[in-house]
Design a protein around this motif. Sequence first.
Motif, PDB file in Angstrom:
ATOM      1  N   LEU A 206       0.984  -1.253   0.115  1.00  0.00           N
ATOM      2  CA  LEU A 206      -0.131   0.004   0.071  1.00  0.00           C
ATOM      3  C   LEU A 206       0.900   1.156   0.088  1.00  0.00           C
ATOM      4  O   LEU A 206       0.382   2.383   0.123  1.00  0.00           O
ATOM      5  CB  LEU A 206      -0.978  -0.059   1.188  1.00  0.00           C
ATOM      6  N   GLY A 207       2.184   1.071  -0.087  1.00  0.00           N
ATOM      7  CA  GLY A 207       3.018   2.272  -0.031  1.00  0.00           C
ATOM      8  C   GLY A 207       3.411   2.861   1.231  1.00  0.00           C
ATOM      9  O   GLY A 207       3.624   3.962   1.375  1.00  0.00           O
ATOM     10  N   LEU A 208       3.078   2.040   2.229  1.00  0.00           N
ATOM     11  CA  LEU A 208       3.268   2.421   3.799  1.00  0.00           C
ATOM     12  C   LEU A 208       4.075   1.545   4.350  1.00  0.00           C
ATOM     13  O   LEU A 208       4.618   0.608   3.736  1.00  0.00           O
ATOM     14  CB  LEU A 208       1.904   2.394   4.518  1.00  0.00           C
ATOM     15  N   SER A 209       4.438   2.264   5.540  1.00  0.00           N
ATOM     16  CA  SER A 209       5.458   1.409   6.502  1.00  0.00           C
ATOM     17  C   SER A 209       4.886   1.539   7.739  1.00  0.00           C
ATOM     18  O   SER A 209       4.439   2.349   8.312  1.00  0.00           O
ATOM     19  CB  SER A 209       6.852   1.819   6.430  1.00  0.00           C
ATOM     20  N   LEU A 210       5.321   0.182   8.470  1.00  0.00           N
ATOM     21  CA  LEU A 210       4.811   0.440   9.958  1.00  0.00           C
ATOM     22  C   LEU A 210       5.571   1.496  10.708  1.00  0.00           C
ATOM     23  O   LEU A 210       4.772   2.423  11.656  1.00  0.00           O
ATOM     24  CB  LEU A 210       5.120  -0.829  10.655  1.00  0.00           C
ATOM     25  N   ASP A 211       6.724   1.855  10.582  1.00  0.00           N
ATOM     26  CA  ASP A 211       7.393   2.785  11.301  1.00  0.00           C
ATOM     27  C   ASP A 211       6.904   4.197  10.684  1.00  0.00           C
ATOM     28  O   ASP A 211       6.645   5.108  11.675  1.00  0.00           O
ATOM     29  CB  ASP A 211       8.903   2.841  11.207  1.00  0.00           C
ATOM     30  N   GLY A 212       6.792   4.512   9.423  1.00  0.00           N
ATOM     31  CA  GLY A 212       6.099   5.633   8.992  1.00  0.00           C
ATOM     32  C   GLY A 212       4.535   5.921   9.664  1.00  0.00           C
ATOM     33  O   GLY A 212       4.446   7.057  10.097  1.00  0.00           O
ATOM     34  N   VAL A 213       3.864   4.743   9.723  1.00  0.00           N
ATOM     35  CA  VAL A 213       2.494   5.174  10.317  1.00  0.00           C
ATOM     36  C   VAL A 213       2.628   5.504  11.862  1.00  0.00           C
ATOM     37  O   VAL A 213       1.988   6.304  12.436  1.00  0.00           O
ATOM     38  CB  VAL A 213       1.746   3.855   9.910  1.00  0.00           C
ATOM     39  N   LYS A 214       3.529   4.745  12.425  1.00  0.00           N
ATOM     40  CA  LYS A 214       3.460   5.003  13.902  1.00  0.00           C
ATOM     41  C   LYS A 214       4.243   6.547  14.198  1.00  0.00           C
ATOM     42  O   LYS A 214       3.656   7.067  15.143  1.00  0.00           O
ATOM     43  CB  LYS A 214       4.539   3.779  14.682  1.00  0.00           C
ATOM     44  N   GLY A 215       5.227   6.618  13.309  1.00  0.00           N
ATOM     45  CA  GLY A 215       6.003   7.924  13.483  1.00  0.00           C
ATOM     46  C   GLY A 215       5.413   9.095  13.057  1.00  0.00           C
ATOM     47  O   GLY A 215       5.466  10.184  13.685  1.00  0.00           O
ATOM     48  N   GLY A 216       4.524   8.953  11.825  1.00  0.00           N
ATOM     49  CA  GLY A 216       4.212  10.312  11.304  1.00  0.00           C
ATOM     50  C   GLY A 216       2.580  10.230  11.316  1.00  0.00           C
ATOM     51  O   GLY A 216       1.953  11.548  10.832  1.00  0.00           O
ATOM     52  N   VAL A 217       1.616   9.301  11.656  1.00  0.00           N
ATOM     53  CA  VAL A 217       0.423   9.249  11.551  1.00  0.00           C
ATOM     54  C   VAL A 217      -0.323   9.281  12.948  1.00  0.00           C
ATOM     55  O   VAL A 217      -1.421   9.917  13.226  1.00  0.00           O
ATOM     56  CB  VAL A 217      -0.204   8.138  10.659  1.00  0.00           C
ATOM     57  N   VAL A 218       0.043   8.490  13.811  1.00  0.00           N
ATOM     58  CA  VAL A 218      -0.565   8.133  15.208  1.00  0.00           C
ATOM     59  C   VAL A 218      -0.651   9.517  15.915  1.00  0.00           C
ATOM     60  O   VAL A 218       0.294  10.445  15.959  1.00  0.00           O
ATOM     61  CB  VAL A 218       0.312   7.252  16.043  1.00  0.00           C
ATOM     62  N   LYS A 219      -1.655   9.871  16.433  1.00  0.00           N
ATOM     63  CA  LYS A 219      -2.155  10.935  17.077  1.00  0.00           C
ATOM     64  C   LYS A 219      -2.198  11.015  18.594  1.00  0.00           C
ATOM     65  O   LYS A 219      -2.199  12.028  19.292  1.00  0.00           O
ATOM     66  CB  LYS A 219      -3.303  11.706  16.508  1.00  0.00           C
ATOM     67  N   THR A 220      -2.427   9.542  18.939  1.00  0.00           N
ATOM     68  CA  THR A 220      -2.518   9.574  20.435  1.00  0.00           C
ATOM     69  C   THR A 220      -1.415   8.666  20.973  1.00  0.00           C
ATOM     70  O   THR A 220      -1.347   7.831  20.319  1.00  0.00           O
ATOM     71  CB  THR A 220      -4.141   9.121  20.705  1.00  0.00           C
ATOM     72  N   GLU A 221      -1.334   8.659  22.426  1.00  0.00           N
ATOM     73  CA  GLU A 221      -0.502   7.610  22.981  1.00  0.00           C
ATOM     74  C   GLU A 221      -0.996   7.345  24.141  1.00  0.00           C
ATOM     75  O   GLU A 221      -1.380   8.294  25.156  1.00  0.00           O
ATOM     76  CB  GLU A 221       1.009   8.381  23.230  1.00  0.00           C
ATOM     77  N   GLY A 222      -1.327   6.011  24.434  1.00  0.00           N
ATOM     78  CA  GLY A 222      -1.861   5.452  25.432  1.00  0.00           C
ATOM     79  C   GLY A 222      -0.602   5.403  26.644  1.00  0.00           C
ATOM     80  O   GLY A 222       0.523   4.865  26.500  1.00  0.00           O
ATOM     81  N   LYS A 223      -1.010   6.066  27.782  1.00  0.00           N
ATOM     82  CA  LYS A 223      -0.078   6.115  29.018  1.00  0.00           C
ATOM     83  C   LYS A 223      -0.029   5.180  29.877  1.00  0.00           C
ATOM     84  O   LYS A 223       1.075   4.439  30.860  1.00  0.00           O
ATOM     85  CB  LYS A 223      -0.172   7.487  29.672  1.00  0.00           C
ATOM     86  N   GLY A 224      -1.440   4.140  29.759  1.00  0.00           N
ATOM     87  CA  GLY A 224      -1.546   3.221  30.909  1.00  0.00           C
ATOM     88  C   GLY A 224      -2.873   2.951  31.141  1.00  0.00           C
ATOM     89  O   GLY A 224      -3.879   3.656  30.914  1.00  0.00           O
ATOM     90  N   PHE A 225      -3.117   2.117  32.055  1.00  0.00           N
ATOM     91  CA  PHE A 225      -4.686   1.915  32.362  1.00  0.00           C
ATOM     92  C   PHE A 225      -4.685   1.684  34.126  1.00  0.00           C
ATOM     93  O   PHE A 225      -3.734   1.632  34.767  1.00  0.00           O
ATOM     94  CB  PHE A 225      -5.008   0.370  32.035  1.00  0.00           C
ATOM     95  N   LYS A 226      -5.723   2.084  34.581  1.00  0.00           N
ATOM     96  CA  LYS A 226      -6.023   2.091  36.088  1.00  0.00           C
ATOM     97  C   LYS A 226      -7.544   1.495  36.113  1.00  0.00           C
ATOM     98  O   LYS A 226      -8.369   1.788  35.075  1.00  0.00           O
ATOM     99  CB  LYS A 226      -5.929   3.560  36.368  1.00  0.00           C
TER     100      LYS A 226
END
Length: 259
Positions: A206-226
């Motif tokens: 698809l012309g994508l890479s996992l590193d590219g998606v995670k590094g340039g597309v992801v907008k949120t980050e999970g810090k943990g669960f409580k």
Amino acid sequence: MKISVCIKQVPDVSAPITIKDGTLSQDSDRMVLDAYSASAVEEALVLTGAHGGEVEVVLVGPDKAKETIRKALAMGAASGVHIHVEDMSGLDSAAFAEILAAWHKQSSYDAVLTGKQSQDTDAGLTGGMLAWKLDLPYCANAVGLTYEGGKFLVKRQGDTGQEMVELESPCLVTCSNDMNDPRIPSLKGIMQSKKKPVKTVTLDDLGLSLDGVKGGVVKTEGKGFKDVPGREPGKKFEGDPAELVSQLVNLLDNEAKVL
């Protein structure tokens, strides 16, 4: 008519879930077809049953997710597309929308259906982001869907009532789990699903890479669960009603701060 349905594999909500040191632990063997995705598949099958055509399901996930694709095929979908991503950690709604958009930009369809949200995150963002990336007319939280004169008529649940929205084809609709009762695959459907085609594609395709998606597309980050914090025990008052009313009003005003 060709309808593309984006589905998702999620943990079984009835499976035990524990939280330890901020990490969520659940039974990885109990993965199922998301309930909202199942409603989208059912609605697509009803439409193609009435007007002709076929349903294709598209799923982003690891190798194990093929089981979920087969479930949708057993329901009646004609074919499946497995976008293979083994490491799903860190992918958010924006990442899924980017990957699904890359596939749909090179395929044809009259409509794209998704669940209005998914049972694992309940974010409800992927459908809207996907519509924006594909520049498609879009309607969310559908509880009814018909097709007339080359247009889709969507009944959607709004905040204060139901609305009717007409969409040109192609379009994207996100489906509520109140839309229908997804069919249970028959034994014949299960056997036939084993012979239906499932195309596997990679991010490279698809012309994508996992590193590219995670590094340039992801907008949120999970810090943990409580764990959900427990509630303090309630207070019980006894005595003269007039005195109790005065005491209660005082607590509501000065302690609870709700007056």
